[in-house]
Design a protein around this motif. Sequence first.
Motif, PDB file in Angstrom:
ATOM      1  N   SER A 176      -4.955 -78.808  89.545  1.00 36.77           N
ATOM      2  CA  SER A 176      -4.742 -80.184  89.094  1.00 36.77           C
ATOM      3  C   SER A 176      -3.883 -80.200  87.836  1.00 36.77           C
ATOM      4  O   SER A 176      -3.958 -79.289  87.008  1.00 36.77           O
ATOM      5  CB  SER A 176      -6.071 -80.880  88.793  1.00 36.77           C
ATOM      6  N   VAL A 177      -3.081 -81.252  87.700  1.00 35.24           N
ATOM      7  CA  VAL A 177      -2.239 -81.414  86.513  1.00 35.24           C
ATOM      8  C   VAL A 177      -2.445 -82.804  85.927  1.00 35.24           C
ATOM      9  O   VAL A 177      -2.672 -83.779  86.650  1.00 35.24           O
ATOM     10  CB  VAL A 177      -0.738 -81.201  86.841  1.00 35.24           C
ATOM     11  N   LEU A 178      -2.378 -82.884  84.613  1.00 34.69           N
ATOM     12  CA  LEU A 178      -2.479 -84.161  83.917  1.00 34.69           C
ATOM     13  C   LEU A 178      -1.120 -84.853  83.957  1.00 34.69           C
ATOM     14  O   LEU A 178      -0.099 -84.245  83.665  1.00 34.69           O
ATOM     15  CB  LEU A 178      -2.903 -83.935  82.466  1.00 34.69           C
ATOM     16  N   ASP A 179      -1.101 -86.106  84.341  1.00 35.86           N
ATOM     17  CA  ASP A 179       0.134 -86.877  84.434  1.00 35.86           C
ATOM     18  C   ASP A 179       0.605 -87.252  83.025  1.00 35.86           C
ATOM     19  O   ASP A 179       0.121 -88.217  82.433  1.00 35.86           O
ATOM     20  CB  ASP A 179      -0.107 -88.129  85.268  1.00 35.86           C
ATOM     21  N   TRP A 183      -5.233 -87.377  86.496  1.00 38.80           N
ATOM     22  CA  TRP A 183      -5.021 -86.024  87.000  1.00 38.80           C
ATOM     23  C   TRP A 183      -4.594 -86.079  88.459  1.00 38.80           C
ATOM     24  O   TRP A 183      -5.112 -86.887  89.237  1.00 38.80           O
ATOM     25  CB  TRP A 183      -6.298 -85.196  86.869  1.00 38.80           C
ATOM     26  N   HIS A 184      -3.619 -85.222  88.810  1.00 42.28           N
ATOM     27  CA  HIS A 184      -3.163 -85.133  90.194  1.00 42.28           C
ATOM     28  C   HIS A 184      -3.523 -83.767  90.767  1.00 42.28           C
ATOM     29  O   HIS A 184      -3.173 -82.732  90.171  1.00 42.28           O
ATOM     30  CB  HIS A 184      -1.643 -85.298  90.276  1.00 42.28           C
ATOM     31  N   ALA A 185      -4.193 -83.749  91.912  1.00 43.85           N
ATOM     32  CA  ALA A 185      -4.374 -82.493  92.636  1.00 43.85           C
ATOM     33  C   ALA A 185      -3.040 -82.134  93.275  1.00 43.85           C
ATOM     34  O   ALA A 185      -2.313 -83.009  93.786  1.00 43.85           O
ATOM     35  CB  ALA A 185      -5.450 -82.649  93.700  1.00 43.85           C
ATOM     36  N   CYS A 186      -2.679 -80.858  93.245  1.00 39.35           N
ATOM     37  CA  CYS A 186      -1.385 -80.426  93.778  1.00 39.35           C
ATOM     38  C   CYS A 186      -1.597 -79.240  94.714  1.00 39.35           C
ATOM     39  O   CYS A 186      -2.176 -78.223  94.315  1.00 39.35           O
ATOM     40  CB  CYS A 186      -0.446 -80.040  92.637  1.00 39.35           C
ATOM     41  N   ASP A 187      -1.114 -79.367  95.961  1.00 38.97           N
ATOM     42  CA  ASP A 187      -1.322 -78.293  96.929  1.00 38.97           C
ATOM     43  C   ASP A 187      -0.070 -77.957  97.737  1.00 38.97           C
ATOM     44  O   ASP A 187      -0.155 -77.296  98.780  1.00 38.97           O
ATOM     45  CB  ASP A 187      -2.472 -78.650  97.873  1.00 38.97           C
TER      46      ASP A 187
END
Length: 338
Positions: free
Chosen positions: A17-20, A30-34
């Motif tokens: 996950s990354v903070l926008d 927060w965005h989950a990224c896969d």
Amino acid sequence: MQTLIARSLKYTNNELSVLDQYLLPHQEVWHACDSVAQMQSLILSLKVRGAPLIGLAATLLVAYLAEQGQSKAQLAQAIDDLESTRPTAVNLMHCMAKMRIALAQDDHLGALVSTAEHLFNEDVSLCDQMATLGAELVNPGDNILTHCNTGALATAGIGTALGVIYKAHQQQKHIHVWVDETRPLLQGGRLTAYELAQWEVPYTLICDNMAASLMMSGQVDKIFVGADRIAANGDFANKVGTYNLAVLAKHHQIPFYVVAPETTLDRACPNGQAIPIEQRDPQEVTGVSGSFGVCQWAPRRAKVYNPAFDVTPACLVTGWVLNSGVYSQQDLVGDVFK
């Protein structure tokens, strides 16, 4: 992969996950990224930003994809695609080079995961080392000027230039920070001011074009900035507007320091002229957008020049604060960066 948590990047419960950062300071999303495409989009839109953090986010994604069972060919393509996302920040290239080496191992899954974990934890350590060394340059009561955002939002640790400032504050040196708003994307006004407020470091926000008058009136004692790439001769690229500050600092005889880990050093790049400079979307200059909405102020067909970075010649730098030490102009004679 082990649990890894930074201010704006985390890997927990098998999810990256990354903070926008585009929505800060008013919203923490927060965005989950896969996927590679999603990470590229997050980086290009500056939801993920900061030279060290970009490299680490891409690295953790490759390790995550390996854990999901992607083939060597797929992982090799992912590394290539991620590396090409932004051209100036060398940390991304450095991290992807390490992941290529790991991918070539017989146990490539184990190697990719351990390499990602090492690079993440290494950045935390590098930040601490730079902060400790840089804080020694700060005198009690200093008024420090900084540009863009170089704190915990941009790294896995406490930051580069802003990490130095935070360390000096922890040492109770009673500093004050002048924060350039950093146009056109306002990383100073949105992100550095946000971090300094959280850390309770006294600061004052200024427009970029106010720095000269502050220097002339004797209200700036030192300048600390970060770097996205340092060439072998000491020239460096950083957020556009940094060169302006260096020229002004030279004229007003104000110490000007660059703070960056050795992972930002590009020994294969001979000088600043060889550093590729990213050109960004014209809409970043013709208006402004963020969590506060969208505003267009320029004519819609206005011609725009929008480099994301500029290059500061080594001759304007007082010292380079790396994790391995503080280097002066005299050290360049000994080819310290080569």
